[in-house]
Design a protein around this motif. Structure first.
Motif, PDB file in Angstrom:
ATOM      1  N   ASN A   2       0.855  -1.178   0.000  1.00 32.48           N
ATOM      2  CA  ASN A   2       0.000   0.000   0.000  1.00 32.48           C
ATOM      3  C   ASN A   2       0.898   1.237   0.000  1.00 32.48           C
ATOM      4  O   ASN A   2       1.662   1.461   0.949  1.00 32.48           O
ATOM      5  CB  ASN A   2      -0.909  -0.006   1.234  1.00 32.48           C
ATOM      6  CG  ASN A   2      -1.864   1.162   1.235  1.00 32.48           C
ATOM      7  OD1 ASN A   2      -1.522   2.246   1.678  1.00 32.48           O
ATOM      8  ND2 ASN A   2      -3.069   0.948   0.731  1.00 32.48           N
ATOM      9  N   LEU A   5       0.484   3.832   2.924  1.00 33.49           N
ATOM     10  CA  LEU A   5       1.055   3.324   4.172  1.00 33.49           C
ATOM     11  C   LEU A   5       2.575   3.338   4.114  1.00 33.49           C
ATOM     12  O   LEU A   5       3.241   3.678   5.103  1.00 33.49           O
ATOM     13  CB  LEU A   5       0.542   1.906   4.440  1.00 33.49           C
ATOM     14  CG  LEU A   5       1.085   1.211   5.696  1.00 33.49           C
ATOM     15  CD1 LEU A   5       0.724   2.001   6.949  1.00 33.49           C
ATOM     16  CD2 LEU A   5       0.552  -0.216   5.782  1.00 33.49           C
ATOM     17  N   SER A 105      -2.219  -0.408  17.597  1.00 35.86           N
ATOM     18  CA  SER A 105      -2.206   0.361  16.349  1.00 35.86           C
ATOM     19  C   SER A 105      -2.506  -0.510  15.135  1.00 35.86           C
ATOM     20  O   SER A 105      -3.056  -0.024  14.137  1.00 35.86           O
ATOM     21  CB  SER A 105      -0.852   1.048  16.164  1.00 35.86           C
ATOM     22  OG  SER A 105      -0.569   1.903  17.251  1.00 35.86           O
ATOM     23  N   TYR A 108      -6.145  -0.520  13.968  1.00 36.87           N
ATOM     24  CA  TYR A 108      -6.590   0.593  13.136  1.00 36.87           C
ATOM     25  C   TYR A 108      -6.200   0.367  11.676  1.00 36.87           C
ATOM     26  O   TYR A 108      -6.966   0.677  10.764  1.00 36.87           O
ATOM     27  CB  TYR A 108      -5.993   1.896  13.646  1.00 36.87           C
ATOM     28  CG  TYR A 108      -6.503   2.310  15.007  1.00 36.87           C
ATOM     29  CD1 TYR A 108      -7.770   2.874  15.160  1.00 36.87           C
ATOM     30  CD2 TYR A 108      -5.727   2.116  16.148  1.00 36.87           C
ATOM     31  CE1 TYR A 108      -8.236   3.240  16.411  1.00 36.87           C
ATOM     32  CE2 TYR A 108      -6.196   2.484  17.402  1.00 36.87           C
ATOM     33  CZ  TYR A 108      -7.457   3.043  17.530  1.00 36.87           C
ATOM     34  OH  TYR A 108      -7.924   3.401  18.759  1.00 36.87           O
ATOM     35  N   LEU A 109      -4.998  -0.168  11.461  1.00 31.73           N
ATOM     36  CA  LEU A 109      -4.562  -0.427  10.089  1.00 31.73           C
ATOM     37  C   LEU A 109      -5.446  -1.463   9.404  1.00 31.73           C
ATOM     38  O   LEU A 109      -5.852  -1.300   8.254  1.00 31.73           O
ATOM     39  CB  LEU A 109      -3.102  -0.916  10.079  1.00 31.73           C
ATOM     40  CG  LEU A 109      -2.011   0.120  10.365  1.00 31.73           C
ATOM     41  CD1 LEU A 109      -0.649  -0.549  10.378  1.00 31.73           C
ATOM     42  CD2 LEU A 109      -2.050   1.228   9.334  1.00 31.73           C
ATOM     43  N   SER A 111      -8.449  -2.294  10.165  1.00 29.83           N
ATOM     44  CA  SER A 111      -9.869  -1.932  10.102  1.00 29.83           C
ATOM     45  C   SER A 111     -10.181  -1.144   8.832  1.00 29.83           C
ATOM     46  O   SER A 111     -11.345  -0.915   8.504  1.00 29.83           O
ATOM     47  CB  SER A 111     -10.258  -1.102  11.331  1.00 29.83           C
ATOM     48  OG  SER A 111      -9.577   0.152  11.334  1.00 29.83           O
ATOM     49  N   THR A 112      -9.135  -0.734   8.110  1.00 29.62           N
ATOM     50  CA  THR A 112      -9.329  -0.033   6.843  1.00 29.62           C
ATOM     51  C   THR A 112      -9.481  -1.064   5.722  1.00 29.62           C
ATOM     52  O   THR A 112      -9.552  -2.268   5.952  1.00 29.62           O
ATOM     53  CB  THR A 112      -8.123   0.874   6.550  1.00 29.62           C
ATOM     54  OG1 THR A 112      -6.957   0.059   6.372  1.00 29.62           O
ATOM     55  CG2 THR A 112      -7.886   1.833   7.705  1.00 29.62           C
ATOM     56  N   ARG A 113      -9.520  -0.579   4.511  1.00 30.55           N
ATOM     57  CA  ARG A 113      -9.678  -1.472   3.360  1.00 30.55           C
ATOM     58  C   ARG A 113      -8.365  -2.155   2.954  1.00 30.55           C
ATOM     59  O   ARG A 113      -8.353  -2.970   2.031  1.00 30.55           O
ATOM     60  CB  ARG A 113     -10.220  -0.686   2.174  1.00 30.55           C
ATOM     61  CG  ARG A 113     -11.644  -0.143   2.400  1.00 30.55           C
ATOM     62  CD  ARG A 113     -12.129   0.591   1.163  1.00 30.55           C
ATOM     63  NE  ARG A 113     -13.481   1.115   1.361  1.00 30.55           N
ATOM     64  CZ  ARG A 113     -14.151   1.794   0.446  1.00 30.55           C
ATOM     65  NH1 ARG A 113     -13.585   2.066  -0.739  1.00 30.55           N
ATOM     66  NH2 ARG A 113     -15.370   2.241   0.702  1.00 30.55           N
ATOM     67  N   VAL A 114      -7.297  -1.814   3.640  1.00 29.83           N
ATOM     68  CA  VAL A 114      -5.993  -2.415   3.320  1.00 29.83           C
ATOM     69  C   VAL A 114      -5.962  -3.841   3.866  1.00 29.83           C
ATOM     70  O   VAL A 114      -6.263  -4.080   5.034  1.00 29.83           O
ATOM     71  CB  VAL A 114      -4.849  -1.594   3.924  1.00 29.83           C
ATOM     72  CG1 VAL A 114      -3.499  -2.196   3.538  1.00 29.83           C
ATOM     73  CG2 VAL A 114      -4.930  -0.141   3.482  1.00 29.83           C
ATOM     74  N   SER A 115      -5.597  -4.799   3.035  1.00 26.59           N
ATOM     75  CA  SER A 115      -5.574  -6.208   3.435  1.00 26.59           C
ATOM     76  C   SER A 115      -4.379  -6.504   4.327  1.00 26.59           C
ATOM     77  O   SER A 115      -3.411  -5.730   4.379  1.00 26.59           O
ATOM     78  CB  SER A 115      -5.526  -7.110   2.208  1.00 26.59           C
ATOM     79  OG  SER A 115      -4.286  -6.945   1.533  1.00 26.59           O
TER      80      SER A 115
END
Length: 268
Positions: A2, A5, A105, A108-109, A111-115
């Motif tokens: 990503n 990120l 932390s 939070y990462l 919980s986003t759309r990032v796999s």
């Protein structure tokens, strides 16, 4: 991977990367500046060093000092470099995964759309990028200092580049298994203790194998055995084999880290 990120993590850790890289480059440059002062008496210094115990000379990579590559490998790459980059590899590998899990932390990462795969691959590339920054700065510092301070016939930049290339692959392997350990632990302190303990054990086994020739075989169970800057500077090191072996160890470790991170249950 990503990209957003990656940029964020690089900005977050850039001071650490530059701190280690510039510090290493400055140290190499300072050591390089001493070479012309000692060059005229290098034969006498070499004779004096041969009076030291053979085991100590092997452990410090000081079997011979007759050119710039051998000098810099004995004064930096044989000891301080290993300690500095060892600390960096373990510390940053733990910060990039286990610390995030331990402090929440990572929740939070993810919980986003990032796999998960994109997150862990991005963290892996941040760690590798940091090591690349350090080695590029170190090589540039040494090469520039040698270019302006040493007779061009004595520089041996090819050997100096090879020392850094094998060193990069060595710490690719060390950061690889440290990253794997970081992916297996939820607690930052435990992960750091295990990764640091394994690295210290490998380093100790390598030093003992060099000092005590009867147990030289234990060195071959550590990645440090494939890194011999003194021999590389003398043109005796098998650079290609070392690069391949250390590179495979690193890639395998990173591959396992990605696999286990994707499969394990995280306390999110």
């Amino acid at each position: 991977m990503n990209l957003a990120l990656y940029r964020h993590m690089m900005q977050l850790h850039l001071k650490i990367f530059l701190g280690f890289g510039i510090g290493s480059a400055v140290y190499v440059s300072l050591i390089t500046s001493l070479f012309p002062l000692l060059d005229d008496n290098m034969a006498q210094i070499d004779d004096m060093m041969k009076m030291l115990p053979d085991g100590m000379m092997r452990a410090l990579g000081m079997e011979s000092i007759s050119n710039y590559g051998q000098f810099i490998s004995a004064e930096y790459y044989g000891l301080f470099y290993l300690l500095i980059l060892g600390v960096f590899s373990v510390m940053v590998a733990i910060q990039l995964v286990a610390r995030l899990v331990d402090r929440g932390s990572m929740a939070y990462l993810l919980s986003t759309r990032v796999s998960r795969t994109a997150v862990i691959v991005t963290q892996m590339l941040v760690l590798i990028s940091g090591q690349l920054v350090i080695h590029v700065l170190t090589f540039a510092g040494g090469a520039l200092a040698a270019r302006f301070l040493i007779d061009t016939e004595r520089i041996a930049l090819t050997e100096f580049f090879q020392i850094n290339a094998v060193g990069f692959c060595l710490f690719l392997a060390i950061s690889g298994y440290s990253f794997l350990i970081s992916c297996l632990f939820n607690d930052e302190k435990n992960a750091f203790a295990v990764a640091g303990g394994v690295t210290f054990l490998f380093y100790g086994m390598n030093m003992m194998g060099k000092i005590v020739t009867k147990i030289d075989w234990i060195r071959h169970f550590t990645p440090f055995s494939r890194y011999e800057p003194g021999k590389i500077a003398s043109g005796e090191g098998d650079v290609l084999v070392s690069v391949v072996i250390l590179g495979l160890i690193g890639l395998l470790s990173y591959g396992l880290a990605i696999f286990f991170f994707r499969k394990r249950n995280l306390p999110l």
